[in-house]
Design an enzyme around this catalytic site. Structure first.
Site, short mmCIF file in Angstrom:
data_model
loop_
_atom_site.label_atom_id
_atom_site.label_comp_id
_atom_site.label_asym_id
_atom_site.label_seq_id
_atom_site.Cartn_x
_atom_site.Cartn_y
_atom_site.Cartn_z
N ASP A 91 0.68 -1.30 -0.15
CA ASP A 91 0.13 0.01 0.40
C ASP A 91 0.77 1.32 0.03
O ASP A 91 2.09 1.15 0.33
CB ASP A 91 -1.03 -0.12 1.16
CG ASP A 91 -2.07 0.95 0.85
OD1 ASP A 91 -2.66 1.08 2.21
OD2 ASP A 91 -2.26 1.39 0.03
N ASP A 266 -7.61 -8.02 0.67
CA ASP A 266 -6.75 -7.91 1.74
C ASP A 266 -7.45 -7.62 3.09
O ASP A 266 -8.23 -6.84 2.95
CB ASP A 266 -5.37 -7.14 1.70
CG ASP A 266 -5.85 -5.59 2.17
OD1 ASP A 266 -6.46 -5.04 1.50
OD2 ASP A 266 -5.64 -5.41 3.27
N1 LIG Z 1 -10.40 0.01 5.30
C1 LIG Z 1 -10.36 0.29 3.99
C2 LIG Z 1 -9.00 0.48 3.36
C3 LIG Z 1 -7.68 -0.03 3.69
C4 LIG Z 1 -6.49 0.34 3.09
C5 LIG Z 1 -5.31 -0.25 3.49
S1 LIG Z 1 -5.32 -1.78 2.41
C6 LIG Z 1 -3.56 -2.40 3.01
C7 LIG Z 1 -3.33 -2.39 4.47
C8 LIG Z 1 -1.85 -2.80 4.50
C9 LIG Z 1 -1.01 -3.24 3.63
C10 LIG Z 1 -1.58 -3.27 2.18
C11 LIG Z 1 -2.78 -2.85 1.74
C12 LIG Z 1 -6.76 1.36 2.22
N2 LIG Z 1 -5.52 2.05 1.73
C13 LIG Z 1 -5.58 3.03 0.82
N3 LIG Z 1 -4.39 3.26 0.20
N4 LIG Z 1 -6.60 3.67 0.49
C14 LIG Z 1 -7.87 3.12 0.97
O1 LIG Z 1 -9.00 3.82 0.78
C15 LIG Z 1 -8.00 2.22 1.94
C16 LIG Z 1 -8.94 1.81 2.46
#
Ligand SMILES: NCc1cc(CSc2ccccc2)c2nc(N)[nH]c(=O)c2c1
Length: 370
Positions: A91, A266
């Site tokens: 992310d 995820d």
């Molecule tokens: N709970 C929803 C959620 C979670 C993640 C994190 S997903 C994640 C977590 C850890 C490692 C990799 C991906 C998000 N990341 C981004 N960039 N944008 C969002 O709107 C968003 C919404």
């Protein structure tokens, strides 16, 4: 040249396919275990591999604070660092800044924040996030930097965040450039406003990405409201590229999102809930702390090819969790990840044979009503 994504079968809006990357194929629908700080918590890489996971997630926010981007690169990147040789998606870090960091400021140029670990100051721009993900960590799939608004959001606030994310999408793509062995996903924003999600999708498609994520859901709106957005949001994204619903969810969330055209997921839930004694089963969740398991010699699920699921008694798991033993956290995380892989494998199989509608009904009857 984007990673090849081949749809092998569809049933209504649901799809099953394969995303081919240089480090391996990703079978979709896919569940991606979250490896926040270079580890899927409480599990070894071999245990994660044994569950059938084709890809794991890394977290730019955590890794840029510790061990740091430049040290990660000196150590050969995240794959070498943790000994995982299959694909990794990271992310961009913005979401975690808003949920974990100390004082943070979102400006057009970048997000500035102080580390929740030692209070040190950090800057995360679209360009710096791409550099960290693709060049320092070495992610196979990077995510654009975006701004995810909390729920509920007023439309003007949701529009501002969606428009900033769209401008950051263009900057992320420009910084990423063209790469043969790595991919970049854009992120649709717009909260629960259909018109904003459509504008977001159109701007992302104009820029062009290897895959498209649906952000801004599972932020407190609840299952019903999330499904109402998924009734239209996935179809706004290109059908020939992967669609990734970020941070979702419970097993029933995955089933309902696949039904509506989502390919990748995820969530920290299977590992986080596992560490606290919760096990997911085809008959719904159970908590092994409960006294009713104290002398239950049956395994969690004899049909799942994972030692934690089929070769460990509930009584032993009950004992380990009650005693707060590390092995209890490991075994329940291992089972839950294996269960999520069993659910996505079953959905791939059902869609491939045109049986997903019936399979979904059975799943609800068995898993949700209890
Ligand atoms: N709970 C929803 C959620 C979670 C993640 C994190 S997903 C994640 C977590 C850890 C490692 C990799 C991906 C998000 N990341 C981004 N960039 N944008 C969002 O709107 C968003 C919404």
């Amino acid at each position: 040249m984007p990673f090849p994504f081949t749809l092998t079968a569809t049933e209504g809006r649901a799809r099953t396919g394969v995303l081919t990357t240089p480090r391996g194929d990703i079978r979709t629908p896919a569940f991606m275990p979250v490896g926040t700080a270079a580890t899927v918590k409480a599990m070894s890489v071999d245990q994660v591999k044994a569950t059938g996971a084709d890809i794991i997630l890394g977290n730019t926010y955590h890794l840029m604070l510790r061990p740091g981007p430049e040290r990660m690169e000196r150590l050969g990147g995240l794959h070498a660092f943790m000994g995982w040789d299959k694909p990794i998606l990271t992310d961009s870090g913005g979401f975690q800044v808003m949920s974990l960091a100390g004082i943070s400021k979102v400006k057009e140029e970048a997000v500035t924040f102080s580390s929740h670990i030692d209070g040190s100051k950090h800057i995360l721009s679209p360009e710096r996030s791409i550099e960290i993900q693709a060049d320092r960590i070495g992610a196979d799939i990077s995510m654009q930097l975006d701004e995810c608004v909390a729920w509920p959001a007023e439309e003007p606030r949701a529009r501002a965040a969606m428009e900033l994310s769209a401008r950051w999408a263009a900057r992320s793509k420009a910084a990423f450039g063209t790469r043969e062995t790595q991919g970049l996903f854009g992120i649709q924003q717009g909260s629960t406003f259909e018109n904003l999600r459509r504008e977001s999708s159109e701007r992302l498609i104009d820029i062009g990405f290897d895959g498209y994520a649906i952000g801004g859901l599972a932020v407190g709106e609840g299952h019903q409201a999330m499904c109402e957005v998924l009734d239209y949001a996935p179809d706004m994204l290109p059908a020939d590229r992967p669609r990734y619903l970020m941070g979702v969810g419970k097993p029933v969330d995955l089933v309902e999102a696949v039904w509506r055209g989502v390919d990748m997921f995820d969530c920290v839930l299977p590992t986080r809930a596992g560490r606290h004694g919760q096990a997911w089963t085809w008959d719904g969740p159970i908590n092994l702390k409960n006294a009713r398991f104290a002398e239950d010699r049956t395994p969690l699920d004899p049909t799942i090819d994972c030692p934690a699921s089929s070769q460990t008694s509930k009584a032993y798991l009950h004992h380990l969790i009650r005693a707060d033993e590390i092995l209890g956290k490991t075994l329940l995380s291992w089972h839950n990840i294996a269960f999520y892989q069993a659910v996505t494998a079953a959905m791939r199989e059902a869609i491939a044979h045109g049986r997903f509608e019936a399979w979904r009904k059975d799943f609800h009857a068995r898993h949700v009503s209890n």
